[in-house]
Scaffold this motif. Structure first.
Motif, PDB file in Angstrom:
ATOM      1  N   ALA A 144      -6.105  -7.257   2.768  1.00 35.84           N
ATOM      2  CA  ALA A 144      -5.990  -8.641   3.206  1.00 35.84           C
ATOM      3  C   ALA A 144      -5.248  -9.471   2.166  1.00 35.84           C
ATOM      4  N   GLN A 145      -5.574  -9.240   0.887  1.00 37.45           N
ATOM      5  CA  GLN A 145      -4.907 -10.002  -0.177  1.00 37.45           C
ATOM      6  C   GLN A 145      -3.406  -9.743  -0.196  1.00 37.45           C
ATOM      7  N   ILE A 146      -3.041  -8.471  -0.113  1.00 37.04           N
ATOM      8  CA  ILE A 146      -1.618  -8.112  -0.201  1.00 37.04           C
ATOM      9  C   ILE A 146      -0.860  -8.700   0.989  1.00 37.04           C
ATOM     10  N   LEU A 147      -1.501  -8.631   2.160  1.00 42.03           N
ATOM     11  CA  LEU A 147      -0.842  -9.143   3.356  1.00 42.03           C
ATOM     12  C   LEU A 147      -0.626 -10.645   3.255  1.00 42.03           C
ATOM     13  N   GLU A 148      -1.654 -11.334   2.790  1.00 46.42           N
ATOM     14  CA  GLU A 148      -1.560 -12.778   2.624  1.00 46.42           C
ATOM     15  C   GLU A 148      -0.449 -13.119   1.625  1.00 46.42           C
ATOM     16  N   LEU A 149      -0.420 -12.327   0.555  1.00 45.07           N
ATOM     17  CA  LEU A 149       0.604 -12.530  -0.464  1.00 45.07           C
ATOM     18  C   LEU A 149       2.000 -12.393   0.135  1.00 45.07           C
ATOM     19  N   LEU A 150       2.204 -11.334   0.915  1.00 48.60           N
ATOM     20  CA  LEU A 150       3.520 -11.101   1.520  1.00 48.60           C
ATOM     21  C   LEU A 150       3.909 -12.260   2.429  1.00 48.60           C
ATOM     22  N   VAL A 151       2.944 -12.700   3.260  1.00 57.00           N
ATOM     23  CA  VAL A 151       3.234 -13.775   4.197  1.00 57.00           C
ATOM     24  C   VAL A 151       3.562 -15.057   3.429  1.00 57.00           C
ATOM     25  N   ASN A 152       2.755 -15.388   2.424  1.00 56.51           N
ATOM     26  CA  ASN A 152       3.000 -16.608   1.646  1.00 56.51           C
ATOM     27  C   ASN A 152       4.348 -16.563   0.941  1.00 56.51           C
ATOM     28  N   LEU A 153       4.655 -15.402   0.349  1.00 54.97           N
ATOM     29  CA  LEU A 153       5.921 -15.289  -0.379  1.00 54.97           C
ATOM     30  C   LEU A 153       7.102 -15.467   0.558  1.00 54.97           C
ATOM     31  N   SER A 154       7.003 -14.869   1.745  1.00 52.86           N
ATOM     32  CA  SER A 154       8.136 -14.970   2.654  1.00 52.86           C
ATOM     33  C   SER A 154       8.283 -16.410   3.144  1.00 52.86           C
ATOM     34  N   GLN A 155       7.161 -17.115   3.315  1.00 52.09           N
ATOM     35  CA  GLN A 155       7.249 -18.526   3.716  1.00 52.09           C
ATOM     36  C   GLN A 155       7.857 -19.357   2.585  1.00 52.09           C
ATOM     37  N   ALA A 156       7.407 -19.105   1.351  1.00 53.02           N
ATOM     38  CA  ALA A 156       7.884 -19.884   0.204  1.00 53.02           C
ATOM     39  C   ALA A 156       9.374 -19.689  -0.020  1.00 53.02           C
ATOM     40  N   GLU A 157       9.849 -18.464   0.175  1.00 54.49           N
ATOM     41  CA  GLU A 157      11.247 -18.162  -0.119  1.00 54.49           C
ATOM     42  C   GLU A 157      12.126 -18.280   1.125  1.00 54.49           C
ATOM     43  N   GLU A 158      11.514 -18.632   2.278  1.00 58.85           N
ATOM     44  CA  GLU A 158      12.276 -18.700   3.526  1.00 58.85           C
ATOM     45  C   GLU A 158      12.909 -17.357   3.858  1.00 58.85           C
ATOM     46  N   ALA A 159      12.250 -16.296   3.449  1.00 56.74           N
ATOM     47  CA  ALA A 159      12.804 -14.973   3.686  1.00 56.74           C
ATOM     48  C   ALA A 159      12.194 -14.377   4.941  1.00 56.74           C
ATOM     49  N   GLY A 160      12.961 -13.555   5.629  1.00 53.82           N
ATOM     50  CA  GLY A 160      12.413 -12.856   6.777  1.00 53.82           C
ATOM     51  C   GLY A 160      11.522 -11.718   6.299  1.00 53.82           C
ATOM     52  N   LEU A 161      10.440 -11.471   7.027  1.00 53.03           N
ATOM     53  CA  LEU A 161       9.539 -10.386   6.642  1.00 53.03           C
ATOM     54  C   LEU A 161       9.386  -9.450   7.835  1.00 53.03           C
ATOM     55  N   MET A 162       9.720  -8.196   7.627  1.00 51.94           N
ATOM     56  CA  MET A 162       9.516  -7.212   8.672  1.00 51.94           C
ATOM     57  C   MET A 162       8.316  -6.368   8.281  1.00 51.94           C
ATOM     58  N   LEU A 163       7.276  -6.458   9.066  1.00 56.00           N
ATOM     59  CA  LEU A 163       6.022  -5.800   8.732  1.00 56.00           C
ATOM     60  C   LEU A 163       5.869  -4.585   9.633  1.00 56.00           C
ATOM     61  N   ILE A 164       5.939  -3.405   9.039  1.00 56.06           N
ATOM     62  CA  ILE A 164       5.874  -2.185   9.839  1.00 56.06           C
ATOM     63  C   ILE A 164       4.499  -1.567   9.659  1.00 56.06           C
ATOM     64  N   THR A 165       3.828  -1.298  10.745  1.00 54.56           N
ATOM     65  CA  THR A 165       2.481  -0.756  10.615  1.00 54.56           C
ATOM     66  C   THR A 165       2.069  -0.046  11.896  1.00 54.56           C
ATOM     67  N   HIS A 166       0.990   0.720  11.816  1.00 55.78           N
ATOM     68  CA  HIS A 166       0.433   1.301  13.033  1.00 55.78           C
ATOM     69  C   HIS A 166      -0.788   0.508  13.466  1.00 55.78           C
ATOM     70  N   ASP A 167      -1.118  -0.532  12.711  1.00 52.47           N
ATOM     71  CA  ASP A 167      -2.371  -1.246  12.883  1.00 52.47           C
ATOM     72  C   ASP A 167      -2.109  -2.603  13.534  1.00 52.47           C
ATOM     73  N   PHE A 168      -2.372  -2.686  14.835  1.00 52.58           N
ATOM     74  CA  PHE A 168      -2.106  -3.903  15.575  1.00 52.58           C
ATOM     75  C   PHE A 168      -2.903  -5.085  15.013  1.00 52.58           C
ATOM     76  N   ALA A 169      -4.095  -4.784  14.531  1.00 54.93           N
ATOM     77  CA  ALA A 169      -4.965  -5.854  14.042  1.00 54.93           C
ATOM     78  C   ALA A 169      -4.303  -6.627  12.902  1.00 54.93           C
ATOM     79  N   LEU A 170      -3.538  -5.919  12.072  1.00 57.93           N
ATOM     80  CA  LEU A 170      -2.864  -6.565  10.954  1.00 57.93           C
ATOM     81  C   LEU A 170      -1.824  -7.553  11.450  1.00 57.93           C
ATOM     82  N   LEU A 171      -1.132  -7.173  12.536  1.00 55.33           N
ATOM     83  CA  LEU A 171      -0.016  -7.975  13.008  1.00 55.33           C
ATOM     84  C   LEU A 171      -0.480  -9.220  13.741  1.00 55.33           C
TER      85      LEU A 171
END
Lengths: 324, 336
Positions: free
Chosen positions: B190-217
């Protein structure tokens, strides 16, 4: 760190002790008169006393008088030893400088015809009898094409004073006007013996580098390095080689003994005045004193170098050096 | 101007017994600051999509595409060397196994510095400050210490944070995270995911999240693409997919998420799609999902095309056009 040092020291001492047991045991089969310098003359001599006396003599540098030449064996050894070191180091460098890049190249082009060519050639190199290979090269390069000298360490026209015993250094230290020419001549003399002696290690290094590199190139951190946009050169020579080197280092340590054994033949082919040729002559002359000393010295050196390589590979591997 | 536009991307694996399709005619689009989720089973080709965009496919794989447009430049028109430099300056990727994706023979500091030197330059001292800033921004408490450590000396979560810092060192416009949290335990996930989302928002960067876990998305993404057997099966806004998934496969994936607490019906079994993803050498005729699809009917033996459904997105299933007879719940009921 200290634990490693102590452990290695203990291992070294144990190995050397076993070695002296063996050499001491061998001396019991030698003709009595050849061993006067190491046989205890005290009245209450038992096996243990004799062994301790033997160790004392060896450590004091009393290695006996050569039966063939009537000179101190230790002095003879010290004159011949640098020539062998020079040849072995040159052969090792040749094997590393050619073998490692060749292995990397093969790994990069895995399963292409170049790779298959390299792999099959190394198999030939590995199974080549050195004495035949050496004579073949002399026949081609020295006799047919006249590219390299046939034998010895230096041309007769140069008179170089032995200071260190290493010809490449001595020629440069010399204050003769032809010092540089002599240096090139010495280098010229060194090339062919080094190639002959380095052939088997070269084949082994190429194969080990190839397989180690193939394994490393498949790993995730190489993919990361590519994703970072690093140049191919940097990925191969820094990121991959640094990891691939770890198994290679162990093999280098093991090859030292192969090299030293190889000098016996190579030095004889090229009349190279080193320990190998010296010992082979001692065999012919049944010079037991010389043989015993040479055996002990060479075996100890191999054991010591192996330990050094072990310590080196420990320092080269962060996973071992920094336990979590 | 879209950040990433991929049009008709196909990846082929050249096996010893002939070429096999890994991804077929896949088109996606991402804007800056957008979070796109890519979901699918293992072997569906979702990681290959990431590797293809980054140009990291193994030599046995080739890719074709009408274009792969990253930040205004078409990657397909570049030669490999030019392309790898360009991609590395615009996009970065984070892998599942952070421990093994960092080089064991170099300190984290030197691996971070290397990327900084390549993409931003500057003096040693400047790069050191940047490195400390980056490690600080990914939530590392003692950046100074971490610089000196080797990857094997730190925990999985810590090394994943370090890997993210290294990825951010090139100031990427596109960040691809390939199963970034699969190897971590749940709280760190959860921490890492939150970090990724926050960083991409802060930097205005696109984030492509690849996973097999629908719950994460479900909580983090703007849009979701569902991949099955190398084909894009459904591609729509996250709320549409969660509310009313149109493709049977998407439904099946959503139904296989365990429900906790009140939502969990006592005695009910978790839905599971029968069978396995077909190997690329034995693809079924017609719809790839056909043999496993709970709703399969005669018409499914025809090859399915992506169709656009109004107010939803794109779906590769002819059933999506028909008025919804069975709603989401009865699918799991039908399985019994």
């Amino acid at each position: 760190m200290i634990r490693l040092f102590v452990r290695q020291m203990l291992m070294l001492l144990t190995s050397l002790m076993i070695l002296t047991f063996i050499t001491f045991g061998i001396t019991r089969f030698f003709p009595q008169e050849s061993l006067n310098h190491i046989s205890s003359t005290s009245s209450q001599s038992n096996l243990l006393n004799e062994y301790i006396f033997y160790l004392e003599q060896i450590f004091n540098g009393n290695w006996g008088i050569s039966q063939a030449h009537g000179t101190e064996v230790l002095d003879e050894f010290l004159t011949f030893f640098p020539a062998t070191i020079e040849l072995s180091v040159a052969a090792l460098l040749f094997a590393l400088i050619v073998g490692v890049p060749l292995g990397i190249f093969a790994a990069q082009n895995k399963n292409t015809w170049q790779d298959k060519f390299i792999v099959s050639t190394t198999l030939v190199g590995y199974s080549m009898p050195i004495f035949w290979w050496g004579m073949l090269l002399v026949l081609l390069f020295s006799l047919s094409w006249g590219l390299t000298p046939v034998a010895s360490r230096l041309g007769f026209e140069y008179d170089i004073l032995p200071v260190t015993g290493f010809m490449l250094i001595d020629t440069l230290l010399s204050d003769q006007p032809y010092a540089f020419e002599a240096f090139y001549d010495a280098l010229h003399h060194l090339i062919l013996p080094a190639i002959v002696l380095g052939t088997v290690p070269l084949a082994i290094f190429t194969r080990i580098t190839r397989s180690s590199m193939i394994r490393v190139l498949r790993s995730d951190y190489i993919r990361t390095a590519k994703a970072k946009g690093l140049s191919q050169m940097r990925i191969i020579w820094v990121h991959a080689l640094r990891n691939a080197m770890l198994p290679i280092l162990t093999i280098v340590g093991l090859q030292i003994s192969v090299l030293i054994t190889g000098t016996l033949i190579t030095e004889t082919i090229f009349s190279w005045p080193g320990v190998g040729k010296w010992l082979l002559e001692a065999v012919h002359r049944r010079d037991y004193v010389t043989l015993h000393a040479g055996l002990l010295a060479i075996a100890s050196i191999v054991v010591i170098i192996n330990m050094l390589v072990e310590v080196l590979s420990f320092y080269a591997n962060p996973k071992l050096r920094h336990k979590r | 101007m879209a950040l990433l536009r991929v049009e008709n991307l196909s990846v082929t694996y050249h096996s010893n017994s002939g070429p096999l399709p890994v991804i077929e005619r896949l088109s996606i689009k991402m804007d800056g600051g957008e979070i796109l989720g890519i979901v699918g089973e293992s072997g569906s080709g979702k990681s290959m999509l990431a590797l293809a965009i980054m140009g990291l496919l193994s030599p046995k794989m080739t890719m074709r595409a009408d274009y792969v447009n990253l930040d205004g430049e078409d990657l397909m028109k570049m030669d490999p060397a030019e392309r790898s430099v360009y991609v590395a300056s615009k996009a970065a990727i984070i892998f599942q196994e952070s421990q093994s994706s960092l080089n064991p023979c170099f300190t984290i500091g030197s691996q971070l510095d290397e990327t900084l030197a390549l993409h931003q330059g500057g003096s040693r001292k400047y790069r050191k400050t940047r490195a400390l800033e980056l490690l600080d921004s990914v939530g590392i408490l003692d950046p100074e210490l971490l610089l000196k450590l080797y990857p094997h000396q730190v925990s999985g979560g810590m090394s994943q944070r370090a890997a993210i810092a290294i990825a951010l060192a090139c100031k990427p416009k596109l960040l691809i995270a390939d199963e970034p949290t699969t190897a971590l335990d749940v709280t760190i996930q959860a921490q890492i995911l939150e970090l990724l989302v926050n960083l991409s928002q802060a930097e205005e960067a696109g984030l492509m999240l690849i996973t097999h876990d629908f719950a994460l998305l479900s909580e983090n993404t703007d849009r979701i693409g569902v991949i099955y057997s190398g084909l894009l099966m459904e591609h729509a806004a996250t709320q549409n997919i969660l509310k009313a998934p149109k493709h049977p496969y998407t439904k099946a994936l959503l139904d296989s998420i365990p429900q906790l607490g009140d939502r969990h019906k006592k005695g009910s079994r978790l839905f599971a799609l029968e069978g396995h993803i077909p190997p690329m050498s034995e693809l079924p005729v017609g719809c790839r999902l056909g043999p496993r699809c709970p709703k399969a009917e005669k018409y499914c033996v025809k090859e399915q095309e992506l169709i656009t459904i109004e107010n939803h997105g794109k779906v590769r299933c002819h059933l999506a056009q028909q008025p919804e007879k069975n709603d989401h719940k009865t699918l799991s009921g039908a399985q019994k």
